[in-house]
Structure formats: C-alpha cells, structure tokens
Design a protein around this motif. Sequence first.
Motif, short mmCIF file in Angstrom:
data_model
loop_
_atom_site.label_atom_id
_atom_site.label_comp_id
_atom_site.label_asym_id
_atom_site.label_seq_id
_atom_site.Cartn_x
_atom_site.Cartn_y
_atom_site.Cartn_z
N LEU A 38 -3.97 -1.74 10.11
CA LEU A 38 -3.93 -3.13 9.55
C LEU A 38 -3.99 -4.29 10.77
O LEU A 38 -4.82 -5.09 10.71
CB LEU A 38 -2.89 -3.24 8.60
CG LEU A 38 -2.93 -4.72 7.96
CD1 LEU A 38 -4.14 -4.96 6.69
CD2 LEU A 38 -1.73 -4.96 6.85
N ALA A 39 -3.17 -3.83 11.61
CA ALA A 39 -2.77 -4.74 12.66
C ALA A 39 -4.31 -4.81 13.52
O ALA A 39 -4.51 -5.67 14.05
CB ALA A 39 -1.55 -4.15 13.69
N ARG A 40 -4.55 -3.48 13.72
CA ARG A 40 -6.01 -3.50 14.82
C ARG A 40 -7.15 -4.25 13.89
O ARG A 40 -7.75 -5.03 14.43
CB ARG A 40 -6.24 -2.02 14.61
CG ARG A 40 -5.52 -1.05 15.89
CD ARG A 40 -6.14 0.00 16.43
NE ARG A 40 -5.26 0.63 17.43
CZ ARG A 40 -5.58 1.62 17.91
NH1 ARG A 40 -6.61 2.54 17.35
NH2 ARG A 40 -5.08 2.35 19.22
N LYS A 41 -7.30 -4.11 12.60
CA LYS A 41 -8.34 -4.77 12.05
C LYS A 41 -8.09 -6.21 12.32
O LYS A 41 -8.94 -7.00 12.19
CB LYS A 41 -8.58 -4.28 10.85
CG LYS A 41 -9.74 -5.32 9.89
CD LYS A 41 -10.06 -4.65 8.41
CE LYS A 41 -11.17 -5.16 8.26
NZ LYS A 41 -11.68 -4.88 6.67
N TYR A 42 -6.97 -6.56 12.08
CA TYR A 42 -6.60 -8.19 12.05
C TYR A 42 -6.98 -8.62 13.32
O TYR A 42 -7.26 -9.63 13.47
CB TYR A 42 -4.97 -8.36 11.67
CG TYR A 42 -4.48 -9.76 11.82
CD1 TYR A 42 -4.63 -10.37 10.65
CD2 TYR A 42 -3.92 -10.43 12.74
CE1 TYR A 42 -4.25 -11.83 10.47
CE2 TYR A 42 -3.58 -11.78 12.81
CZ TYR A 42 -3.68 -12.31 11.63
OH TYR A 42 -3.25 -13.59 11.65
N GLN A 101 -10.09 -3.97 3.23
CA GLN A 101 -11.27 -4.03 2.19
C GLN A 101 -11.20 -2.61 1.52
O GLN A 101 -10.86 -1.70 1.82
CB GLN A 101 -12.59 -4.44 2.69
CG GLN A 101 -12.21 -6.10 3.08
CD GLN A 101 -12.15 -6.95 2.01
OE1 GLN A 101 -12.49 -6.81 0.86
NE2 GLN A 101 -11.29 -8.15 2.48
N PRO A 102 -11.87 -2.64 0.30
CA PRO A 102 -11.79 -1.08 -0.23
C PRO A 102 -12.75 -0.27 0.63
O PRO A 102 -13.75 -0.66 1.16
CB PRO A 102 -12.69 -1.65 -1.61
CG PRO A 102 -12.50 -2.88 -1.98
CD PRO A 102 -12.23 -3.46 -0.65
N GLY A 103 -12.28 0.91 1.07
CA GLY A 103 -12.61 1.91 1.70
C GLY A 103 -12.15 1.80 3.21
O GLY A 103 -12.34 2.67 3.93
N ASP A 104 -11.35 0.90 3.75
CA ASP A 104 -10.73 0.93 4.80
C ASP A 104 -9.42 1.65 5.04
O ASP A 104 -9.37 2.20 6.19
CB ASP A 104 -10.25 -0.64 5.10
CG ASP A 104 -11.21 -1.78 5.60
OD1 ASP A 104 -12.67 -1.24 5.69
OD2 ASP A 104 -10.96 -2.95 5.45
N HIS A 105 -9.00 2.01 4.11
CA HIS A 105 -7.63 2.73 4.01
C HIS A 105 -7.59 3.65 2.54
O HIS A 105 -7.73 3.00 1.51
CB HIS A 105 -6.47 2.10 4.65
CG HIS A 105 -5.22 2.94 4.98
ND1 HIS A 105 -5.69 3.89 5.83
CD2 HIS A 105 -4.15 3.05 4.93
CE1 HIS A 105 -4.60 4.40 6.24
NE2 HIS A 105 -3.68 3.97 5.65
N PHE A 164 0.82 -1.21 -0.04
CA PHE A 164 0.14 -0.08 0.01
C PHE A 164 1.10 1.13 -0.06
O PHE A 164 1.70 1.14 0.65
CB PHE A 164 -0.82 0.13 1.15
CG PHE A 164 -1.50 1.34 1.46
CD1 PHE A 164 -3.05 1.58 0.84
CD2 PHE A 164 -1.12 2.36 2.34
CE1 PHE A 164 -3.28 2.78 0.97
CE2 PHE A 164 -1.69 3.54 2.37
CZ PHE A 164 -2.78 3.68 1.57
N PHE A 165 0.45 2.17 -0.67
CA PHE A 165 1.49 3.30 -0.92
C PHE A 165 0.84 4.64 -0.30
O PHE A 165 -0.46 4.80 -0.39
CB PHE A 165 1.71 3.78 -2.37
CG PHE A 165 2.78 2.67 -2.80
CD1 PHE A 165 3.88 2.53 -2.49
CD2 PHE A 165 2.22 1.73 -3.92
CE1 PHE A 165 4.85 1.35 -3.38
CE2 PHE A 165 2.82 0.40 -4.34
CZ PHE A 165 4.19 0.62 -3.96
#
Length: 419
Positions: free
Chosen positions: A126-130, A290-294, A111-112
Amino acid sequence: MTPETLVKTPSTPSSFTTAEFDEYVMKTYGRFPLVLERGQGCRVWDDQGRAYLDFVAGIATCTLGHAHPAIVAAVTEQIQTLHHVSNLYYVRQQGELAKWLVNHSCADRAFFCNSGAEANEGAIKLARKYGHTVLKLENPVILTAHASFHGRTLATITATGQPKYQKDFSPLVPGFHYVPYNDIAALECAIAELDHDQRHVAAIMLEGLQGEGGVRPGDRAYFQRVREICDKTGILLIMDEVQVGMGRTGYWWGYENLGVEPDIFTSAKGLGGGIPIGAMLCKSFCDVFQPGDHASTFGGNPFACGVALAVCQTLENENILTHVQVQGEHLRSGLRHLAEQYPTLIVEVRGWGLINGMELHAEASLTSADVVKAAMQEGVLLVPAGLKVVRFVPPLIVTTAEIDQALHAIARALSTLST
C-alpha cells in the motif's frame, strides 16, 4: 511450588515421538524438549501431565489464554454454520470485525489476511502504491529501524533491521533503508541523504515497542517528531502493531502509549486469540488499493473473523485493558525486585502492560535461553527476545496470584543459575 508438587492431570499422550517429529518436520525452529497436550486459562500441560504457567501465550498470541469460553463458543458456532467462502462475496463476520476495529482505532478501512507478516506485506504494498501514484516517486523507499522485526517473508525480512534474519536469503527486496531506533537526528539525516540520491521516502515503518529487538519501548518525543515530519512531507507513518496491539500494552494499540496516530497499522497475533488472522488497517486518504491490487484466499473468512470478533468483544466487555495495566505494573514491580536481588545478573526491567523484558548483563555468561530453560524446570514458560533479554507475555487474563507464583519460580531459577 516445586517441580515435584506441580499439579498433575490425566493425559493420553500420543505414541508419536519427538524423534519421529524431527524426521518429518523441517527444522526451522530450535525447539525446547517439551510436548504440550492441553491448556486451560494461563496453564498448559505436557504429555506427562505436568502443569506449567504459560508466560509465552503463543508469543503474545493467546490473548484470553487457553480454552476460554468465549473462544470455544465462537469456534463451535462458526464451524457449524459457515467457516470459509471466497472474498468474491460479502462476508458478514468480516464486515463486523472491520467495523469494530475501525471504531476502536484511528483507522477508516481494514484488509484481512492470515498473519503478521502478511499484514506487513500489505502495508508495504500500500505504501509503495501510494508513493508511486500520490507522491509521484519513481523509487519509493521505506525507512525501518535497526533491531526491528516485521516478519519472515522476503519483503518483511528485508524490512526487518536485523542481519541475522537476512543471512543467506539474498538478493533481498530493494527499497528499504535502516535507521537507529529512537534517534530522530539519524532519521532526519537519512531522509535528506535519500532525497539527495533521488531515492525519496514514501513511508516510515516502526514498532511502538520493539518486541523481538529486546522489548524496547519507543520514545514519546521521538514518535511525535516522526509524526510531524510525516505531516509536513506527505510520508506515511506505518506502525507494526502485530505484537503490541490488541490490548497487550493496556491500551488497544501500542501507538496510544506514544500520543500519535499512524496512517497505516498492522495487527495479528492476539487479534484472533490463537486462531490465525491478520489485518492491515489504514486511514481513508491512503487507501489507494483497487480490486486486483491485493488479495488473500483465506483472509477474512467467517471462521477467523467470527472468533476474532469474540476476542475483541470479550476484551471490551470484561474491561480487560484496565486489568492489563494493573497486572503489568505488578509484574514489573516483581521483576524489579528480582533485579535488586540479583544485580550481577539483571541490568534492567522494561515494558508496557503485559509485554515486559528482563535484560541480563552483557558481561555475564548467562543468556536468555539459560533463564528460559531454568524457569521451565520450575514450571514457568518464558521466551527469549534476543541473546540477553527474557520476555514475559502471559495471557491478558493472568491473575495476581499467577504472577506471584511465576515470580517465585523465576526466583528459584535465578538462584540455581547464580550458584
């Protein structure tokens, strides 16, 4: 080389003064009294035409130095074709850069974004969602280390284990806990205590070498044990590669010095060779976005990615990693010789590749800023890494002759300071 014999070049300084600068620009930096106008290779020139060896490199950012032909060509080509479009569309340069990074690391996806802080923000999210969706944790916690540095946003200064960066910015972001660096017993104890309090660890976020924390390399056995803990528990290992990645240590990534693979790692600084770009990379099993997460408006645009790809390919094609290893050892050898000459001033020299620190004695009145200022007078730019550590992070293309020139200048600076 003395201040009087430094190479001078013609310049056309602006009439805009530093006093005007201070009037209009917020004072978020303690700036040295120097106005830099241009650069070439490992040298920069100020508005008076005086040359300096640049051993700051934008704080480990100008990977290929200044005005490198590969960067000039990439900038010119990309700005004349397509410099920015939305991530609503496929961006060829972004895909090519992602492929290169994946093929030269342990990651599967990228991701850029625009900076190291943003890359670390992405890793935290990402870690929190995981933690919530895979580990089923109600209150996921991320462990970070004392003396770490992860950025200046609210989440990343909270992740940063240095209270001086957090002062006056409370309330900080919840969900972080700090442990001593390179202390496996303390880390295991913290995980157990958090589990007992129903605040379970989702990720451990570490630098392979702490840059702002004093150029302190990670212990190989410590990191391998951390990896074992993560494998056993499902905790994610995040490595902050913002300062030590992109060949800075003589390997593509700092984690390669430690014999481990992270689940997520971040990059910025040297990735674009001075053009702003950041990246958060991960293995496929923890790619839960997923689309919209970040998102990032400017992240991964054709201009930044085109230049970054040119930097990556130049580092590879010109075998610069081997060069970094050789020149890094040469620099450390010279710094250790200075430590022998000035045992009452210098306590230790340490580092990997071309990120090195010279620690001053705690009892000495001398600070890292004192050394930086004295070296500047001798024509070398350096950067502090805390109150007592001077950091050496020249461009990765630095030559033996340039290192020797810098060492002679620093010796003169230390001689002045010791009298």
